[in-house]
Scaffold this motif. Sequence first.
Motif, PDB file in Angstrom:
ATOM      1  N   ARG A 279      55.505  86.373 -38.361  1.00 19.60           N
ATOM      2  CA  ARG A 279      54.247  86.943 -37.849  1.00 19.60           C
ATOM      3  C   ARG A 279      54.553  88.134 -36.937  1.00 19.60           C
ATOM      4  O   ARG A 279      53.878  88.384 -35.946  1.00 19.60           O
ATOM      5  CB  ARG A 279      53.468  85.879 -37.095  1.00 19.60           C
ATOM      6  N   GLY A 280      55.611  88.849 -37.301  1.00 23.76           N
ATOM      7  CA  GLY A 280      56.080  89.949 -36.471  1.00 23.76           C
ATOM      8  C   GLY A 280      55.062  91.059 -36.282  1.00 23.76           C
ATOM      9  O   GLY A 280      54.929  91.624 -35.187  1.00 23.76           O
ATOM     10  N   LYS A 281      54.308  91.388 -37.346  1.00 22.73           N
ATOM     11  CA  LYS A 281      53.342  92.478 -37.235  1.00 22.73           C
ATOM     12  C   LYS A 281      52.238  92.118 -36.240  1.00 22.73           C
ATOM     13  O   LYS A 281      51.860  92.932 -35.380  1.00 22.73           O
ATOM     14  CB  LYS A 281      52.736  92.769 -38.608  1.00 22.73           C
ATOM     15  N   LEU A 282      51.715  90.893 -36.333  1.00 20.42           N
ATOM     16  CA  LEU A 282      50.668  90.458 -35.406  1.00 20.42           C
ATOM     17  C   LEU A 282      51.185  90.459 -33.974  1.00 20.42           C
ATOM     18  O   LEU A 282      50.502  90.934 -33.045  1.00 20.42           O
ATOM     19  CB  LEU A 282      50.193  89.057 -35.790  1.00 20.42           C
ATOM     20  N   LEU A 283      52.404  89.964 -33.802  1.00 18.49           N
ATOM     21  CA  LEU A 283      52.984  89.922 -32.460  1.00 18.49           C
ATOM     22  C   LEU A 283      53.215  91.321 -31.902  1.00 18.49           C
ATOM     23  O   LEU A 283      52.933  91.599 -30.733  1.00 18.49           O
ATOM     24  CB  LEU A 283      54.302  89.144 -32.494  1.00 18.49           C
ATOM     25  N   ARG A 284      53.721  92.209 -32.755  1.00 17.55           N
ATOM     26  CA  ARG A 284      53.971  93.570 -32.286  1.00 17.55           C
ATOM     27  C   ARG A 284      52.666  94.259 -31.880  1.00 17.55           C
ATOM     28  O   ARG A 284      52.585  94.904 -30.831  1.00 17.55           O
ATOM     29  CB  ARG A 284      54.678  94.373 -33.386  1.00 17.55           C
ATOM     30  N   GLU A 285      51.615  94.101 -32.689  1.00 15.23           N
ATOM     31  CA  GLU A 285      50.336  94.722 -32.345  1.00 15.23           C
ATOM     32  C   GLU A 285      49.753  94.128 -31.064  1.00 15.23           C
ATOM     33  O   GLU A 285      49.173  94.846 -30.243  1.00 15.23           O
ATOM     34  CB  GLU A 285      49.358  94.559 -33.506  1.00 15.23           C
ATOM     35  N   PHE A 286      49.933  92.819 -30.912  1.00 15.25           N
ATOM     36  CA  PHE A 286      49.423  92.187 -29.688  1.00 15.25           C
ATOM     37  C   PHE A 286      50.096  92.761 -28.453  1.00 15.25           C
ATOM     38  O   PHE A 286      49.444  93.163 -27.485  1.00 15.25           O
ATOM     39  CB  PHE A 286      49.642  90.672 -29.765  1.00 15.25           C
ATOM     40  N   TRP A 287      51.419  92.823 -28.510  1.00 12.75           N
ATOM     41  CA  TRP A 287      52.137  93.291 -27.317  1.00 12.75           C
ATOM     42  C   TRP A 287      51.985  94.800 -27.117  1.00 12.75           C
ATOM     43  O   TRP A 287      52.042  95.286 -25.981  1.00 12.75           O
ATOM     44  CB  TRP A 287      53.608  92.896 -27.399  1.00 12.75           C
ATOM     45  N   GLU A 288      51.776  95.547 -28.179  1.00 15.10           N
ATOM     46  CA  GLU A 288      51.476  96.971 -28.018  1.00 15.10           C
ATOM     47  C   GLU A 288      50.134  97.151 -27.315  1.00 15.10           C
ATOM     48  O   GLU A 288      49.989  97.975 -26.406  1.00 15.10           O
ATOM     49  CB  GLU A 288      51.457  97.669 -29.381  1.00 15.10           C
ATOM     50  N   ASP A 289      49.141  96.383 -27.781  1.00 19.65           N
ATOM     51  CA  ASP A 289      47.837  96.430 -27.108  1.00 19.65           C
ATOM     52  C   ASP A 289      47.968  96.007 -25.649  1.00 19.65           C
ATOM     53  O   ASP A 289      47.351  96.592 -24.757  1.00 19.65           O
ATOM     54  CB  ASP A 289      46.840  95.507 -27.828  1.00 19.65           C
ATOM     55  N   TYR A 290      48.746  94.970 -25.425  1.00 17.16           N
ATOM     56  CA  TYR A 290      48.912  94.470 -24.067  1.00 17.16           C
ATOM     57  C   TYR A 290      49.540  95.531 -23.161  1.00 17.16           C
ATOM     58  O   TYR A 290      49.067  95.789 -22.036  1.00 17.16           O
ATOM     59  CB  TYR A 290      49.780  93.206 -24.083  1.00 17.16           C
TER      60      TYR A 290
ATOM     61  N   GLU B  18      63.761  83.816 -34.559  1.00 15.44           N
ATOM     62  CA  GLU B  18      62.757  83.041 -33.823  1.00 15.44           C
ATOM     63  C   GLU B  18      63.193  82.890 -32.362  1.00 15.44           C
ATOM     64  O   GLU B  18      64.369  82.681 -32.063  1.00 15.44           O
ATOM     65  CB  GLU B  18      62.617  81.655 -34.453  1.00 15.44           C
ATOM     66  N   CYS B  19      62.231  83.031 -31.476  1.00 17.58           N
ATOM     67  CA  CYS B  19      62.519  82.909 -30.053  1.00 17.58           C
ATOM     68  C   CYS B  19      61.340  82.199 -29.390  1.00 17.58           C
ATOM     69  O   CYS B  19      60.184  82.590 -29.588  1.00 17.58           O
ATOM     70  CB  CYS B  19      62.736  84.290 -29.430  1.00 17.58           C
ATOM     71  N   PRO B  20      61.591  81.155 -28.595  1.00 19.36           N
ATOM     72  CA  PRO B  20      62.894  80.522 -28.351  1.00 19.36           C
ATOM     73  C   PRO B  20      63.278  79.621 -29.506  1.00 19.36           C
ATOM     74  O   PRO B  20      62.456  79.325 -30.386  1.00 19.36           O
ATOM     75  CB  PRO B  20      62.620  79.700 -27.075  1.00 19.36           C
ATOM     76  N   CYS B  21      64.505  79.175 -29.495  1.00 25.52           N
ATOM     77  CA  CYS B  21      64.971  78.284 -30.550  1.00 25.52           C
ATOM     78  C   CYS B  21      64.232  76.963 -30.467  1.00 25.52           C
ATOM     79  O   CYS B  21      63.731  76.564 -29.433  1.00 25.52           O
ATOM     80  CB  CYS B  21      66.476  78.050 -30.426  1.00 25.52           C
ATOM     81  N   SER B  22      64.199  76.258 -31.545  1.00 25.83           N
ATOM     82  CA  SER B  22      63.489  74.977 -31.580  1.00 25.83           C
ATOM     83  C   SER B  22      64.130  73.936 -30.688  1.00 25.83           C
ATOM     84  O   SER B  22      63.512  72.933 -30.361  1.00 25.83           O
ATOM     85  CB  SER B  22      63.442  74.458 -33.033  1.00 25.83           C
TER      86      SER B  22
ATOM     87  N   LYS C  97      56.807  83.658 -27.096  1.00 23.46           N
ATOM     88  CA  LYS C  97      57.329  83.202 -28.386  1.00 23.46           C
ATOM     89  C   LYS C  97      57.427  84.398 -29.323  1.00 23.46           C
ATOM     90  O   LYS C  97      56.663  85.362 -29.213  1.00 23.46           O
ATOM     91  CB  LYS C  97      56.398  82.156 -29.012  1.00 23.46           C
ATOM     92  N   TRP C  98      58.377  84.284 -30.254  1.00 26.54           N
ATOM     93  CA  TRP C  98      58.475  85.297 -31.322  1.00 26.54           C
ATOM     94  C   TRP C  98      58.763  84.604 -32.635  1.00 26.54           C
ATOM     95  O   TRP C  98      59.709  83.830 -32.757  1.00 26.54           O
ATOM     96  CB  TRP C  98      59.572  86.315 -31.020  1.00 26.54           C
ATOM     97  N   ASP C  99      57.910  84.859 -33.600  1.00 28.88           N
ATOM     98  CA  ASP C  99      58.061  84.313 -34.946  1.00 28.88           C
ATOM     99  C   ASP C  99      58.196  85.489 -35.898  1.00 28.88           C
ATOM    100  O   ASP C  99      57.257  86.281 -36.061  1.00 28.88           O
ATOM    101  CB  ASP C  99      56.835  83.478 -35.311  1.00 28.88           C
TER     102      ASP C  99
END
Length: 1630
Positions: free
Chosen positions: A330-341, A311-315, A325-327
């Motif tokens: 929800r890594g797949k959703l985050l990866r697809e978002f940033w790939e699209d971005y 997790e980034c950033p730490c709590s 943020k990185w959770d």
Amino acid sequence: MHSILIKALLSSSPDYDILFETLSWPVESWPETERVEALTTFIEGFGPLLSGSSADSAPLTEAKRQYFIGKIEAVVWTQCLPLLAKLSEEAAASQGMRCRETTTAACRLLSVCIPLCEINNAITRRLALSVLPSLQVSKGDPEVELPSQGRLTVEVAIEALAVLFPTLVSDEQLTLTTLSSALSCIKTLSDALVSKITVRLLLTLLGCCSRAQLRGTLQVILDDLCSWHSHSPVAVVTERVLLCLTALSDHLFRPQQPCESLPACQPDPRLSLQFWRILQDGLTHRDNVARKRALYLLKRCVALSEEEKAECPCSTSQEDEILFKWDPERGKLLREFWEDYALVMETLEENQIHVIRPVLNRIDMLIQTTANDSQASGSGLFHPSWLLCVYQRMFHSENKSLMREGVCHLLELQAMQQPSFALAFSQFVVGPFMDVLSESSLFHRTSGQSVGDCPELGAKLQSFMATFFSSLPPEHRGSVLLQLIQWLGSRHWGAVPILFLSRALSGLSPRPLLGTEGLSALREVLRCTMITHQVLLRGAAQRFLLNSALCLTEVSAVTLDDVFSFLTHFRADESLCRGTQLWKQLCIWLSDSEGKFKPSTVDGVKDQQHGADCGATNKQTVRDYVQSEVHTFLQVPASTGQTERLPDPRDADKLARAILLCADIEKSRPEGNIANELETLLSPLLDTLSRVSTNVYLPLRKADKSLQLTLRLFQLGGKPGCRHVAGKQVDSVMVTMERLIVKVADPIQEFILRRLCGELQELFDVERAELYLSVLRQLVVMYSSIPEHHSKMQQTYFPKLIRNSLKILQEPSPQISSVASQVVRAVAMASLAAVCGLVEQRVIDRQSETFAALKSLNDFFYNPASSLSQSRVSLGRFNQTLVKPPAVDCSSDAGVQGPLLQDWGRIAAQFMRDQWACLSLLTRAAGVSESVEISRAPDTLKAAFGCSVEALALLPSDLVLPVLSFMEAVLPQLVCGEESLCVEAVTLTWALVKSLNTNPRDFWPTLKGFISASFHRNLLELTDAPRLTATLQQIADELIALSQSKTGVFNVLLQHCCQTWLSTGTDSSFSSVFSHINILTEACVYGPVFRRDQRLIQDVQAYVEQLGEQCAANVVITCDNKDDQLPRTCAIGFLSRLDSSNPLHERLMEDLVTRLLKKDKEISKSKVRYYSNSLQHRVKNRVWQTLLLLLPKLKEDFVASLLRHVFEAGFCSNQASVKYLIEWIMILILVMYPQHINSFWSCFSMDQEKTKTSICTFLSVLVHLNIIMPKLKDKAAQWRKALDVILQWCFSHNFSVRLYALLALKRVWSLAEVRAEAEEGAHGLGGLSAVIKACLHQAEAMQSTGNANKNWIRIQEHFFFAAFHPIRDYSVETIFYTFPCLSELADDEWIPPWKFEKLLCFSESPSLPLRNPVPDLSQLQPGDWIQQDKREHDREERWAEVQKKITPWRLGIQEQEPELQLVPQQRAARLGKIHGALLVVASLIDKPTNLGGLCRTCEIFGASALVLDSLCHVSDKHFQSLSVSSELWLPLLEVKPVELTDFLQVKKSEGYCIVGVEQTANSQNLQDYQFPEKTLLLLGNEREGIPANLLQLLDVCVEIPQQGVIRSLNVHVSAALLIWEYTRQHLTSG
């Protein structure tokens, strides 16, 4: 080779001293690079002897060992450092690159010496302390400072320190000092040196640090860079910080293995808020390299987060705002978002909209993901600021289409309905978004919109603003709106953007958001940004801004004085005019808000005095405010005895508007008595006016203020453009006001008359006289309905004023002029000019005593003055001037009047202008003075005309209209006898008009005056003045040419000429058209092709005009008609008045038709093919429209002579709209004169190769044979002839010809009555009937043949063959509006019928109806008959529709072993082939075809080697197809992409100059760059270019000059150009 020789020497010659002496060099000398390298190799080989590890030689004794260590240390101090100093002096003086190899060799010598003589780190510390001052440069311009004695340049110091770092890192304090100096240099030095410091110092230092030191060093660097950007977030800082972070990325983004027990060896930049702000600034940076680096760092962060699965950033993070943020859940959703971005941001770097548009739907996915996440989790994983970076990048694009796409996308953003999104976007909307909206080109009409429609973006903007402010949290709406308006007021705006922004504000839902500060901000918008805009657009914007103020002002937060002060900035002649809907809306708002306004300061004091219990009854009404203001306005201090300046007229303007608003409010109330209310309000004013001529103690300032207020009441009280009933004004307010003023009119007149007759003697009084004369004019106009007062004024007051003024002017001038004497003369002449102006306006009767008194003024001008010389006796007092008084003349207040004296030139010019105003009237009404002898009258008139020519040169451009009016009266009288003088005058006046081209305020009045004078009816009728006629023809041509760039110029000329030719109805007036027929011919085909910005202004003006009375500007502004279609409509109106029975009219029509046909023929010859809606197409279309209009009025014999030209035009290659008009004319000719049918049949007998598809024109005529047939004789024979002709074309090879022929066959065959007659004839139809039926059956059987069937259906439904009837639909509407509309002509070629209805000269007749009697054609929409095939696209996979693939930060290359593996030279070495020193690195290129071509190019031009990412490419068949065996003769090396950083560092140390092909802000032009001999050419990837982490390793970026639109060349082509340029330079130098 050096090492082998040195080893041999050491083993064979034990006398090492001799070797030292031999290889060393004197301190003062400059050694060759080879000598330095030899000494380096010797000492390097000597190392094993010192350590005792040499197996070939006996060990040295300790004494010898210490002795030689001393010798090596001496090399450092006496050889290396002096050499580096010399190199610094040479490099600083020459700014060249010739010392690069020697510097590299000297630093290598230093690196070999230091480990051998290092004792307790002493020598390293001493060296560092001696070099470090060279790095601590001054704050000036360090690049141009020559180093002092012994001081190194920054470049040399960098290389020296890089050598010291391996042994220096043990001294932490000195390391930190060096690091601090390096970071300071990054902030002050040039970009090239920043890259060197980053690569050579920072990266070397980090490579030498231990694990414990690495974290601290990285943290220091990261903190320093973030702090720098935080304190100075400007573009250059962002650029340099990104450079450093990219260079350090391998250290900053190294994943921490979970099994490691030790703390992380590097800080995590992802935990720093400032780091993410740096990245966002970089993503929106203007420099493409900075954007590339920022995106690279973002990819590295995403890749690191995904790899760590943490997790980034730490709590425990204490940051208030988290941008990333990185959770891991929800890594797949985050990866697809940033790939699209990343995909979106990479694609936006392209320059072509068709490449970018497929990826724009990704933005919707990003926004939807962000919105859904925000709703689900509250805080959200995706911060909206990342989306703002996307929009800002689109807004900064050089491609206006992409910019528009971005604006439209944001305007349609559905997520803006969420309060959190709206708030997050608020600062972006009031800042960068407003900036991009200042681009006027965004507001062009889109395809499908008609002229007069609101631009698509304007409509979307209004909807967006309403949604945005409705979605904002209520507590933020007021502050955001205030910021937005303040932003508008702080910048200069174009007329179009500010109009639609104002419109958007006016569309906000009514709510109290603006207070006093908001009104001030709106006032700044009015005052600062709308000064130079087009008047109609300015007036419309004022209307929208006032609507916004009424809807959004918080009434309780502003006083009535705030409101009326705000209203003074709305001009009555542009927007806020009495009687308009805007005025009525303002009255309603004031009435509804009465009692709610914030009490003024005085009211607040009263509240405190009377107590809080009175608060409810102390609410101020508009009437109370106005009554108080009138008393305050007329309260003036006692006179000081000195002449004062005229009071500020803005105070009177504010009060007059308040009075009129109050009166209209009272008038609208059922119980209101307007007469009593006005009398009460104006009682202080009326009292002052009644005493103005009798009370000697009345202060002059009070009298002036009362007259100012009276004047403004009448000026603002009128209703220009408003309706009147039966020609009489029905405005009870103004009627009452006039009745009240009439009661005190006599004192006003007596006061003004007394003041004008000699009392005005100060400079201030010139301005005062203008006020008095304006009031006098207003009184005379008011008296026009009161006979007794009107008569008294004409019989008494004005004659007295004229006599006194003449007396003053006739007095001899004193020898020494004074202010008083000159001001009195100026006032007297201004008074006479004012009276003449009233006579000119026919307000004063020419039979009155006033006009009789004016005749004596004629004697004054034409009789000679005693002071004039005899040589000019006939000129009288023309062009008299005022004499400027001396500056020391101070009859009253010289300190205040001094600045006015500086404007004396203007006063003197006004004096001369007033003379010509009088002369213009007198010349028209009375001619030359009766005192001039009849025999001398022509000479006197000539002399007067000569004076008028002089006056044109003397007067300012805005004061020449009276002179032009005088010339208009005199020119016709002089032209017969003084043609040369008239030509000179006309030429001079035309030059004056042209000089005003950039001054619209003076240009248009002067142009009208010039045309009225120079193209006077009498001048146009002249037949015996060839020079003048030729001059006028030339000026007319120049006017037409000028109108191409200045809309409306030709309009003025043509309207004047048409009115002149038709006004009198005499043959002499009409015959003048033949001398200037070119004007009429050009008018028939006129229509300039405007620039986009000009067309935009016209479109927006059309939109404002179609608002009608809703927009006050349309009612108030009497703008000149500058419609570019007016010349054509005016010419058509003129032609509609022509009568074919009149021989002159007949001759004109025939002459005009001949000229138009000639113009059409010239275009056809010059352009065999021309594009749709091109200028050639438009002109041809206008020619045939005019011919079609004139056809019914032409005589039969003339039509017969035209027939050949019409048929020839049918065979030309024409656009569809022209083709239809020619076909229509053919049909009408055959209907009117059927005897020409045989000439028509002969057209089908021409050579088929010549006719080609143009035969379709004649087949189209046969489709309408049913209309022609009733007029023909022997119908059956003609019908059979038609069938014979058509059938032969039914078998044409061309599909279009067959289609037209089949349609004609179907229509002709359907003529049942004629067919029956033919079948009953002597021969019948025989086998012809079967052939025809077979053809028609084949046409109808096209049901299964796809496109053929579609085309058959379309041609039958075509408007020209289906709905159109050539006889019934003949009308002006069909020719000029319906046909262009249906023929795909641009909409600016459509002339709607209402434009003809507005023309007074248009004559409608049964033979030429204006509107089409049948609505069939008009009901069709443009393009109804064009069917477009539409294909439904299924939703594709996530990446399928996107051509561009996202490039991960590792460039898709698998991890390789870290060791550097170089493949040695193989085949080429044994050939003995000589190679150059150019090394080409292509490890980033992955297409075999590019690599094969590159290998061939490198071999041909003798490159030393080609570096590939893998030698496997050599066996690829695509590589071999382009390399053609060149790989056999060229050394090939293998370096993996991940190894490039180390490889380039090695080559740098070997003295190579690293050159990249990249477009950056500091790129050097290829044609200007000089390649060093040792050059390494680094080529980028086909898609991404050179990665961001390698850019800082480049010594120089070279770019290839480009002229086209495409942004980049193929990588092989780019490389070939650079390789050739390198070869050319070194071939030349060699």
